[in-house]
Design a protein around this motif. Structure first.
Motif, PDB file in Angstrom:
ATOM      1  N   CYS B   9       0.844  -1.197   0.000  1.00  0.00           N
ATOM      2  CA  CYS B   9       0.000   0.000   0.000  1.00  0.00           C
ATOM      3  C   CYS B   9       0.876   1.243   0.000  1.00  0.00           C
ATOM      4  O   CYS B   9       1.671   1.449   0.921  1.00  0.00           O
ATOM      5  CB  CYS B   9      -0.914   0.021   1.213  1.00  0.00           C
ATOM      6  N   ASP B  46       6.228   4.045   3.005  1.00  0.00           N
ATOM      7  CA  ASP B  46       5.625   3.200   1.968  1.00  0.00           C
ATOM      8  C   ASP B  46       6.727   2.709   1.032  1.00  0.00           C
ATOM      9  O   ASP B  46       6.680   1.593   0.516  1.00  0.00           O
ATOM     10  CB  ASP B  46       4.576   3.972   1.173  1.00  0.00           C
ATOM     11  N   SER B 128       2.034   7.167   7.565  1.00  0.00           N
ATOM     12  CA  SER B 128       2.051   7.977   6.359  1.00  0.00           C
ATOM     13  C   SER B 128       2.857   9.241   6.625  1.00  0.00           C
ATOM     14  O   SER B 128       2.957   9.693   7.764  1.00  0.00           O
ATOM     15  CB  SER B 128       0.628   8.323   5.927  1.00  0.00           C
ATOM     16  N   GLY B 134      -0.233   6.167  11.552  1.00  0.00           N
ATOM     17  CA  GLY B 134       0.175   4.820  11.950  1.00  0.00           C
ATOM     18  C   GLY B 134      -0.997   3.907  12.242  1.00  0.00           C
ATOM     19  O   GLY B 134      -0.959   3.115  13.184  1.00  0.00           O
ATOM     20  N   GLN B 135      -2.064   4.003  11.443  1.00  0.00           N
ATOM     21  CA  GLN B 135      -3.270   3.218  11.724  1.00  0.00           C
ATOM     22  C   GLN B 135      -3.707   2.304  10.593  1.00  0.00           C
ATOM     23  O   GLN B 135      -4.282   1.244  10.847  1.00  0.00           O
ATOM     24  CB  GLN B 135      -4.453   4.174  11.953  1.00  0.00           C
ATOM     25  N   VAL B 136      -3.494   2.751   9.370  1.00  0.00           N
ATOM     26  CA  VAL B 136      -4.152   2.097   8.244  1.00  0.00           C
ATOM     27  C   VAL B 136      -3.755   0.623   8.104  1.00  0.00           C
ATOM     28  O   VAL B 136      -4.603  -0.239   7.871  1.00  0.00           O
ATOM     29  CB  VAL B 136      -3.907   2.886   6.932  1.00  0.00           C
TER      30      VAL B 136
HETATM   31  N1  LIG Z   1      -4.397   6.497   0.625  1.00  0.00           N
HETATM   32  C1  LIG Z   1      -3.592   5.438   0.800  1.00  0.00           C
HETATM   33  N2  LIG Z   1      -3.271   4.628  -0.239  1.00  0.00           N
HETATM   34  C2  LIG Z   1      -2.443   3.567  -0.081  1.00  0.00           C
HETATM   35  N3  LIG Z   1      -1.897   3.236   1.103  1.00  0.00           N
HETATM   36  C3  LIG Z   1      -2.164   4.005   2.178  1.00  0.00           C
HETATM   37  C4  LIG Z   1      -3.023   5.133   2.094  1.00  0.00           C
HETATM   38  N4  LIG Z   1      -3.101   5.700   3.323  1.00  0.00           N
HETATM   39  C5  LIG Z   1      -2.323   4.957   4.135  1.00  0.00           C
HETATM   40  N5  LIG Z   1      -1.755   3.934   3.456  1.00  0.00           N
HETATM   41  C6  LIG Z   1      -0.817   2.908   3.980  1.00  0.00           C
HETATM   42  O1  LIG Z   1      -0.935   2.845   5.385  1.00  0.00           O
HETATM   43  C7  LIG Z   1       0.276   3.253   6.013  1.00  0.00           C
HETATM   44  C8  LIG Z   1      -0.033   3.997   7.303  1.00  0.00           C
HETATM   45  O2  LIG Z   1      -0.798   5.147   7.029  1.00  0.00           O
HETATM   46  P1  LIG Z   1      -1.418   6.060   8.188  1.00  0.00           P
HETATM   47  O3  LIG Z   1      -2.253   5.203   9.028  1.00  0.00           O
HETATM   48  O4  LIG Z   1      -2.185   7.122   7.457  1.00  0.00           O
HETATM   49  O5  LIG Z   1      -0.248   6.638   8.936  1.00  0.00           O
HETATM   50  C9  LIG Z   1       1.013   4.045   4.963  1.00  0.00           C
HETATM   51  O6  LIG Z   1       2.414   4.018   5.199  1.00  0.00           O
HETATM   52  C10 LIG Z   1       0.611   3.303   3.679  1.00  0.00           C
HETATM   53  O7  LIG Z   1       1.380   2.119   3.521  1.00  0.00           O
END
Ligand SMILES: Nc1ncnc2c1ncn2[C@@H]1O[C@H](COP(=O)(O)O)[C@@H](O)[C@H]1O
Ligand SMILES: Cc1cc2nc3c(=O)[nH]c(=O)nc-3n(C[C@H](O)[C@H](O)[C@H](O)COP(=O)(O)OP(=O)(O)OC[C@H]3O[C@@H](n4cnc5c(N)ncnc54)[C@H](O)[C@@H]3O)c2cc1C
Lengths: 334, 269
Positions: B9, B46, B128, B134-136
């Motif tokens: 992702c 990523d 991200s 740090g959740q996705v």
């Molecule tokens: N819009 C997106 N498209 C693809 N991968 C995502 C997206 N948002 C978050 N991720 C993945 O989830 C990780 C953590 O994102 P976050 O939770 O926003 O900090 C990122 O490092 C990506 O690997």
């Protein structure tokens, strides 16, 4: 529809004692609980929670402390811990759940949010209750610290993790009364698909970064592992401090990961932070902006670190630092 | 052992390495803007996640599908993942995906992964480079009900299992997990490799697959801003007063000595 009431803190215990982040969470949780006129509960999870930590949770502000002991909970593992917090969160149905933005909190809080079907703001530095809606206003740095965002979550419970050293604990009050409630939660081993096979400690000698009154931080411009052990170490020793670093030295293996300061490393707040050959990216500053005095040594007069520092010297560290160390020795001896 | 099927992702973000003075917030739209000449990039973590997948493909073979959710995703930015060795690029691209939170983002990504169907390992960055949430990754794992390991600094695939070195506070731990699993990757894993010219040329010819909400079985009301749990009410830049006192000297060494004297005079030391 369940009623959501009270504030629940996920507490952490290190070496039998309440972790400092937990006293900080209790401090801010107590304020909310008072404002909402509801209970402040604290959950402690371990193989042995002991007596000191639960008692201290009360001393620092909790009304009820739920202790969950199980030999399966000796070390943190997402798949076991989530079972405990999910069960308790569902049983208590608190309005607010606070966790620390710690290694455990970072791993556990998102799992919990998705299990409960609610939202989460991680790494908050400020939270307050909106007087009208009674919802939490959750402030968190974003874009590596280049901006801050305020979020509101209207799903329940409202779940946040809090950055270390951003909330003040209450004074100890040994006369405070509260209830310790030992709680049994059965851990189901059938969904456990991960197995820890080995733990390897990377030796960090000297004072721990989080406890050091002075930190000498080195960046990519240091150029290699050696100066961390000589030039920087000598300076740190004169000031009874510790050596830290920005992320590139950790990524390059010049220093252990545990010495890396910043958004994705340690959050520190020493009396003095000396940034040497560090450009001052927002993600690094996020880890040291709580320092009382920041001193920058960098050969580039335009480096962003000079926008963050109180004192600075422009020059190559190889020349500046040894002279700085020698003069300090002299002054501190005299 | 058949080839390992991997999903990485990757999100397009404003360049986190842009100088802090370049970041501006538009308070009317609650959005960050950077000068035009600073191009968007793939989130740093990523990229590390992509490298983790490539390392497995190097050794054990496998197929890497890159998944990115957003709107107006710059093809020249995201195609870097193909140029370095990704096999397939799927974009969840639609206006309705905009302004989501971690919840709606993870949900849509998980639905897309379900549609992809077969997967052994899903890789995400630890966080991200824009929302630093740090959740996705963990969210995707919860929605798909698969195990998750965070902060991987090394990943190997052996006999239907991943052997992962996870960063812990005072070192690292080796954890094993059976497929399928989700892993988040940290910076110590190492930088994403450079694309070879051949890879760049091959990537230029490949077209990404574009999916809309309906393609992954979702209504527009379930994605982006409409599907979120957490609402952004305000974006701002905290003000700080510049106040650095530069200590000088005839030479850098003298400036260093003068710094010590200064700190003494001001009773800091
Ligand atoms: N819009 C997106 N498209 C693809 N991968 C995502 C997206 N948002 C978050 N991720 C993945 O989830 C990780 C953590 O994102 P976050 O939770 O926003 O900090 C990122 O490092 C990506 O690997
Ligand atoms: C989501 C995310 C999270 C991140 N988390 C962190 C984090 O937690 N911690 C962190 O540190 N970074 C983090 N980063 C990385 C961050 O953006 C920067 O890349 C990093 O902080 C730069 O480190 P640096 O200042 O050491 O290196 P550089 O930016 O390369 O700066 C090196 C500096 O050294 C100076 N220099 C070179 N040689 C000399 C010399 N001989 N004498 C004196 N000065 C010299 C140069 O002028 C320059 O200013 C993160 C990035 C992202 C996207």
């Amino acid at each position: 529809m369940a009623e959501y009431k009270g504030v629940l803190i996920f507490g952490e215990v290190t070496n039998g004692k309440l972790a400092s982040i937990t006293t900080e969470l209790l401090g801010c949780g107590r304020n909310f609980a008072d404002e909402l006129k509801e209970d402040l509960c604290c959950l402690l999870v371990s193989d042995k929670t002991g007596e000191t930590a639960p008692r201290d949770a009360i001393v620092f502000g909790a009304d009820k402390v739920y202790t969950v002991e199980d030999s399966l909970l000796k070390e943190y593992q997402g798949e076991t811990y989530i079972q405990v917090v999910e069960r308790l969160a569902k049983e208590l149905s608190p309005r607010v759940i606070l966790m620390g933005q710690t290694p455990v909190g970072r791993d556990l809080a998102p799992r919990l949010a998705f299990r409960l079907g609610t939202g989460l703001s991680t790494d908050c530095v400020d939270i307050s209750v909106d007087s009208e809606t009674k919802l939490l206003r959750q402030t968190k740095p974003v874009y590596g610290g280049n901006a801050q965002a305020i979020f509101i979550c209207d799903a329940m419970p409202q779940l946040v993790t809090i950055r270390a050293k951003t909330m003040s604990p209450r004074e100890r009050d040994d006369s405070r009364k509260g209830e310790v409630i030992p709680t049994k939660i059965e851990i189901n081993m059938s969904p456990i698909k991960t197995k820890i096979v080995e733990k390897v400690k990377e030796e960090v000698t000297g004072i721990k970064l989080e406890d050091a009154p002075v930190i000498v931080g080195g960046g990519r411009g240091i150029g290699g592992p050696e100066p961390f052990k000589t030039t920087l170490k000598e300076l740190a020793d004169v000031l009874h401090g510790a050596v830290g670093a920005s992320r590139p030295p950790a990524d390059n293996g010049w220093i252990p990961e545990a010495m890396h300061v910043g958004l994705t490393g340690k959050i520190v707040a020493p009396e003095i932070y000396i940034a040497i050959a560090i450009s001052g990216a927002s993600q690094h500053i996020a880890g040291c902006s709580g320092s009382k005095t920041i001193i920058a040594i960098n050969k580039d007069p335009e480096a962003n670190i000079f926008r963050e520092a109180n004192f600075g010297v422009v020059g190559r560290y190889e020349e500046v630092v040894p002279a700085f160390t020698t003069k300090l020795k002299e002054l501190l001896a005299g | 052992m058949p080839d390992i099927k991997m999903v990485v992702c990757c999100k397009q973000v404003a360049d986190p390495e842009a100088p802090p003075t370049a970041f501006k917030v538009d308070s009317a739209t609650n959005k960050v803007s950077l000068p035009r000449d600073i191009k968007p990039v793939i989130g740093q973590y990523d990229e590390f996640a992509m490298e983790a997948a490539l390392k497995i493909k190097d050794k054990a073979g496998g197929k890497i599908t890159v998944l990115s959710l957003g709107n107006n995703i710059a093809r020249d930015v995201i195609k870097k993942t193909l140029a370095v060795g990704g096999d397939e690029l799927i974009l969840l691209e639609d206006e309705s995906f905009e302004e989501g939170d971690s919840w709606s983002t993870a949900y849509a990504l998980a639905m897309a992964i379900k549609k992809i169907g077969e997967y052994d390992l899903i890789f995400c960055g630890r966080e991200s480079s824009d929302w630093d949430a740090g959740q996705v990754g963990l969210g995707i794992a919860e929605i798909l009900a698969i195990p998750a390991l965070t902060l991987a600094r090394k990943v190997e695939a052996i006999d239907g299992k991943a052997r992962v070195e996870q960063v812990i506070p005072d070192g690292y731990q080796v954890t094993e997990v059976s497929f399928p699993a989700m892993l988040t990757v940290t910076s110590e894993l190492g930088n994403l490799r450079y694309a070879a010219l051949k890879g760049i040329m091959a990537a230029a010819k490949k077209q990404p697959i574009v999916w809309k909400p309906a393609d992954i079985g979702l209504e527009p009301s379930q994605v982006g801003a409409a599907g979120r749990r957490v609402k952004l009410v305000k974006l701002f830049q905290p003000t700080k007063e510049a106040k650095c006192e530069i200590v000088e000297g005839e030479s850098p060494a003298e400036a260093g000595a003068n710094l010590a004297i200064k700190l003494r005079e001001t009773k800091i030391i």
